[in-house]
Design a protein around this motif. Structure first.
Motif, PDB file in Angstrom:
ATOM      1  N   GLY A  41       0.797  -1.215   0.000  1.00 36.05           N
ATOM      2  CA  GLY A  41       0.000   0.000   0.000  1.00 36.05           C
ATOM      3  C   GLY A  41       0.836   1.273   0.000  1.00 36.05           C
ATOM      4  N   TYR A  42       2.167   1.131   0.039  1.00 37.73           N
ATOM      5  CA  TYR A  42       3.004   2.324  -0.093  1.00 37.73           C
ATOM      6  C   TYR A  42       2.821   2.914  -1.487  1.00 37.73           C
ATOM      7  N   ASN A  43       3.166   4.195  -1.630  1.00 35.84           N
ATOM      8  CA  ASN A  43       3.232   4.823  -2.950  1.00 35.84           C
ATOM      9  C   ASN A  43       4.668   5.307  -3.135  1.00 35.84           C
ATOM     10  N   GLU A  44       4.941   5.972  -4.240  1.00 34.80           N
ATOM     11  CA  GLU A  44       6.325   6.401  -4.532  1.00 34.80           C
ATOM     12  C   GLU A  44       6.900   7.244  -3.398  1.00 34.80           C
ATOM     13  N   GLU A  45       6.114   8.207  -2.949  1.00 29.04           N
ATOM     14  CA  GLU A  45       6.594   9.120  -1.905  1.00 29.04           C
ATOM     15  C   GLU A  45       6.844   8.397  -0.580  1.00 29.04           C
TER      16      GLU A  45
END
Length: 116
Positions: A41-45
């Motif tokens: 569920g992480y994103n790039e940031e």
């Protein structure tokens, strides 16, 4: 290897190894990131922040925004162990990620890797 050593290993140390492994096989960092985004569920940031903060694997998975409900569909052997039979939940998550990276390096399609 003592499991607690793996848990305390900085994710930032292992991440470039994942990228290097798949790039040798003609795959990309973007695909590695896509797998991590799908699983955690992480994103790039937020992923880059975890890497910058040099969090360990334990913290990396504790702080994951949302583990994918389909990670239980990941089956197979990694490092001589069937991932679906690993009893320690944290070690199982680490090995799930290892398994997905292996599948990418072996040329599986992203659709199959992400259990779609």
């Amino acid at each position: 290897m003592d499991q607690t050593k793996v848990f305390k290993m900085p994710f930032a140390t292992v991440y470039p190894l994942y990228v290097k492994k798949v790039e040798r096989k003609g795959r990309t960092k973007t695909e590695v990131d896509e797998i991590i985004f799908w699983m955690t569920g992480y994103n790039e940031e937020t992923l880059q922040q975890q890497i910058k903060d040099e969090v360990d694997f334990e913290t990396f998975f504790q702080q994951a925004p949302q583990l994918n409900k389909n990670i239980s569909l990941i089956k197979g052997v990694i490092c001589g162990y069937r991932v679906e039979e690993i009893e320690n939940p944290l070690m199982q998550k680490i090995r799930y990620l290892d398994k997905l990276i292996d599948e990418l390096a072996k040329g599986k399609s992203m659709e199959k890797i992400l259990r779609k």
